[in-house]
Design an enzyme around this catalytic site. Structure first.
Site, short mmCIF file in Angstrom:
data_model
loop_
_atom_site.label_atom_id
_atom_site.label_comp_id
_atom_site.label_asym_id
_atom_site.label_seq_id
_atom_site.Cartn_x
_atom_site.Cartn_y
_atom_site.Cartn_z
N GLU A 1 0.84 -1.19 0.00
CA GLU A 1 0.00 0.00 0.00
C GLU A 1 0.88 1.25 0.00
O GLU A 1 1.69 1.46 0.89
CB GLU A 1 -0.87 -0.07 1.26
CG GLU A 1 -1.42 1.25 1.75
CD GLU A 1 -2.08 1.12 3.13
OE1 GLU A 1 -2.00 0.04 3.75
OE2 GLU A 1 -2.66 2.12 3.57
N ASP B 1 -0.97 -1.50 6.01
CA ASP B 1 -0.84 -1.07 7.40
C ASP B 1 -1.90 -1.74 8.26
O ASP B 1 -2.96 -2.11 7.77
CB ASP B 1 -1.04 0.46 7.50
CG ASP B 1 0.19 1.20 6.99
OD1 ASP B 1 1.28 0.61 6.99
OD2 ASP B 1 0.03 2.37 6.57
N ASP C 1 -4.20 -0.71 10.04
CA ASP C 1 -5.22 0.26 10.45
C ASP C 1 -6.43 0.14 9.53
O ASP C 1 -6.49 -0.73 8.68
CB ASP C 1 -4.64 1.68 10.45
CG ASP C 1 -4.16 2.09 9.05
OD1 ASP C 1 -4.51 1.40 8.08
OD2 ASP C 1 -3.43 3.09 8.95
N ASP D 1 -7.63 1.97 7.03
CA ASP D 1 -7.37 2.09 5.60
C ASP D 1 -6.70 0.84 5.05
O ASP D 1 -7.03 0.37 3.97
CB ASP D 1 -6.47 3.30 5.31
CG ASP D 1 -7.29 4.57 5.17
OD1 ASP D 1 -8.50 4.45 4.87
OD2 ASP D 1 -6.74 5.66 5.38
#
Ligand code: 0RA
Length: 636
Positions: free
Chosen positions: A430, A503, A505, A507
């Site tokens: 990403e 990540d 998280d 997103d």
């Protein structure tokens, strides 16, 4: 006791069930969560067989507070009279002899020639304790076992209220010496039991969880028709379900099919063989596909919907007739041969032709009798064919475009140098900055990096033309090498592992879901073959003398408790925050990293989840998120 005290028969018995305990995975697949639940299905299958024979109407599965699970049915009750040769109660034979189940009464009990798996004796072998209770001839009988060995001989423990009340209850405590987990999961049982209820129209299955204080009844008088409607529940459907059932008396093969198209672009084929979900497909699915393509083409030509083109070779492709298709194929055959990675692919070669001819006859007849439905299906396939031609043009454009870049591979791809595919890996990363770190941290020889520009297109909402027009998607397809859809070719796969690295998280989770949706819809074979992985970057670094990495709050608490006193805890905000060494050690070094293999536990459930998460069903999505939020890592 010396060896000669054992009769030949009891030695065979010990060898049989000991074999199950020595190699449990051979019998129930694994000794983890899946294997544990397999025990329940194995017990339930016996009751389902009794239902198929026409003697059982209700099955109740109860998760109990004492760690056991019980399966109760109102069938005839396992026979208790002495076995003519072994001179012990028939029920004892059933529970202590491997594969003894089918040997009782071939004609009435095993109508299906033994539809099911390994039998109740395996459940017994793998249970610390098992109690069987039988209601028969006005009596209630009971027997107890431990790890496959008889503990209490058959005894009468009471009388039934009603003289013709019959049934069997098996209560078992899975053995902690065998299983790595002992907790039964309501959701896992729910999914499979619902499936069994759909596949056996009318059968009533009760699921009770005494720990969570939850219960549910699964009963579907409409069987497969209700199943297909349920799967299409959050989709826009274009006709009422098509249903037929055929039997081939000579071979003993019977097939039941429910078909319903929806307005999406996805193809959803759910195959079951003797109620086992054949996730990897097989000859029954191949036979169905051939028949479907033929019947729709014939119909469209006959009704002049499909007109011969100038070059004379216009016809609807397999992909065309399967766009928006949801189908359930339930096949019953005497001797299934299962193959493939997870033994969920039907291998019997004779089945393809049998299914093809049964489906061709039944579907052609249905189309004749239901012209309105037939026309809707043919029109839908025509529309798909038109879109396919448009997509072909788009693909050609992509191909021409990529011919200008090096070797046809996307410019953003940092490829690996080794062409040996067995240990090569593609990291899909990403963002450009994490991509840059990954390029520096990697083992160049075997690891390739493909950075993504943030979020990829949501495949669930885009038609194939649009999807294949997206640069990020075409980069991905070119880098992987296999192509998609009908032209998918597994031998062209350029990397053995494809690892999604995002990540930890919200997103990151979203991007991961978008990518998984893409793989699930366009390259499901890669998921089935175990090529798709998700990297699991650590959430925290804990420093005391040396660095420790942990992946959850719970793990952090445990470690801090263990290390005691002055430790320094750092929370990683993302991959970009790690040093190259940290990134290599925790997420990329094949020897030390943590990655998860992605697999589909239940195809029906996965399809529903993807449609719901990525499609238009806003309420469904909210419910799902509310229900699963506690399992997610939120870092907002
Ligand atoms: C063999 C013969 C008969 C019943 C069964 C097996 C039977 C097995 C199981 C296992 C779980 N529930 C079950 N219910 C029935 C019937 C023989 C007869 O009564 O004629």
């Amino acid at each position: 006791m010396s060896a000669k005290d054992y009769g030949a028969e009891s030695i065979k018995v010990l060898e049989g069930l000991e074999g199950v305990r020595k190699r449990p995975a051979m019998y129930i697949g694994s000794t983890g969560k899946d294997g544990l639940h397999h025990l329940v299905y194995e017990a339930v299958d016996n009751s389902v067989d009794e239902a198929l024979a026409g003697y059982c109407k209700n099955i109740t599965i109860t998760i109990k507070k004492d760690g056991s699970c019980s399966v109760e049915d109102d069938g005839r009750g396992i026979p208790v009279e002495p076995h003519p040769i072994l001179k012990i109660p028939a029920v004892e034979v059933a529970l202590t002899r491997l594969h003894a189940g089918g040997k009782f009464d071939k004609k009435s009990y095993m109508i299906s020639g033994g539809l099911h798996g390994v039998g109740i004796s395996c459940v017994n072998a793998l249970s610390k304790k098992l109690i069987v209770e039988i209601k028969r001839d006005g009596n209630i009988y009971s027997m107890e076992f431990s790890r496959g060995i008889t503990q209490t001989k058959l005894k009468t423990i009471g009388k039934t209220k009603d003289k013709d009340e019959t049934g069997t209850t098996v209560t078992f405590f899975p053995d902690e010496e065998i299983f790595s987990t002992l907790t039964f999961d309501y959701k896992i049982l729910e999914t499979r039991l619902r499936e069994i209820a759909f596949l056996n129209a009318g059968l009533k299955i009760n699921l009770v969880d005494e720990i969570k204080d939850k219960k549910e009844i699964f009963q579907y008088h409409g069987g497969l028709v209700e199943f297909v409607k349920w799967i299409n529940g959050s989709k826009e459907i274009i006709h009422k379900p098509v249903y037929f059932k055929r039997e081939d008396k000579e071979s003993g093969t019977s097939i039941e099919v429910a078909v319903q198209y929806n307005s999406s672009y996805n193809e959803n084929i759910f195959g079951f063989v003797n109620t086992i979900n054949t996730v990897e497909g097989g000859t029954h699915v191949a036979g169905f596909k051939t028949a479907l393509t033929r019947v729709i083409n014939d119909y469209a030509k006959k009704k002049n919907i499909l007109k011969p083109s100038k070059n004379g070779d216009s016809s609807l492709s397999g992909d065309d007739v399967r766009e928006g298709l949801t189908v359930i194929i339930s096949l019953k055959i005497p001797n299934p041969q299962f193959e493939g990675q997870t033994k969920t692919k039907l291998g019997n070669s004779e089945i393809k032709g049998q299914v093809d001819s049964m489906v061709t006859a039944a579907l052609a007849e249905y189309f004749e009798e239901n012209p309105a439905v037939a026309k809707k299906i043919a029109d839908k396939a025509m529309e798909a064919a038109r879109a396919r031609l448009a997509a072909k043009k788009a693909k050609e454009l992509v191909r021409r475009k990529s011919a200008f870049s090096l070797g046809g591979l996307p410019g953003k791809l940092a490829d690996c140098s080794s062409k040996k595919n067995e240990d090569s890996e593609l990291y899909i990363v990403e963002g450009e900055s994490a991509g840059g770190s990954a390029k520096q941290a990697r083992n160049k020889e075997i690891q390739a990096i493909l950075p993504l520009k943030g979020k990829i297109l949501n495949i669930e909402k885009a038609n194939p033309t649009k999807a294949l027009g997206s640069e990020e998607i075409t980069n991905l397809i070119t880098a992987i090498g296999t192509g998609v859809g009908e032209s998918f070719d597994a031998t062209k796969l350029r990397y053995n592992k494809i690892i999604i690295m995002t990540d930890a998280d919200v997103d990151g989770e979203h991007i991961k879901t978008l990518l998984l949706t893409f793989f699930f819809r366009y390259m499901p074979q890669l998921i089935d073959n175990g090529n798709i992985y998700a990297a699991v970057p650590p959430l925290f670094k804990v420093r005391k003398n040396k660095d420790h990495y942990v992946h959850s709050e719970a793990e952090l608490k445990k470690l801090v408790d263990k290390l005691g006193g002055n430790v320094v805890v750092n929370r990683f905000k993302g991959l970009g925050e790690m040093s190259l060494d940290q990134l290599w050690d925790t997420t990329m070094n094949p020897k030390t990293r943590k990655i998860k293999k992605v697999y589909v536990e239940d195809a029906v459930e996965a399809d529903q989840t993807f449609s719901m998460l990525m499609g238009d069903d806003v309420q469904g999505r909210k419910d799902f998120i509310a229900e699963n939020a506690k399992e997610a890592n939120l870092d907002i």
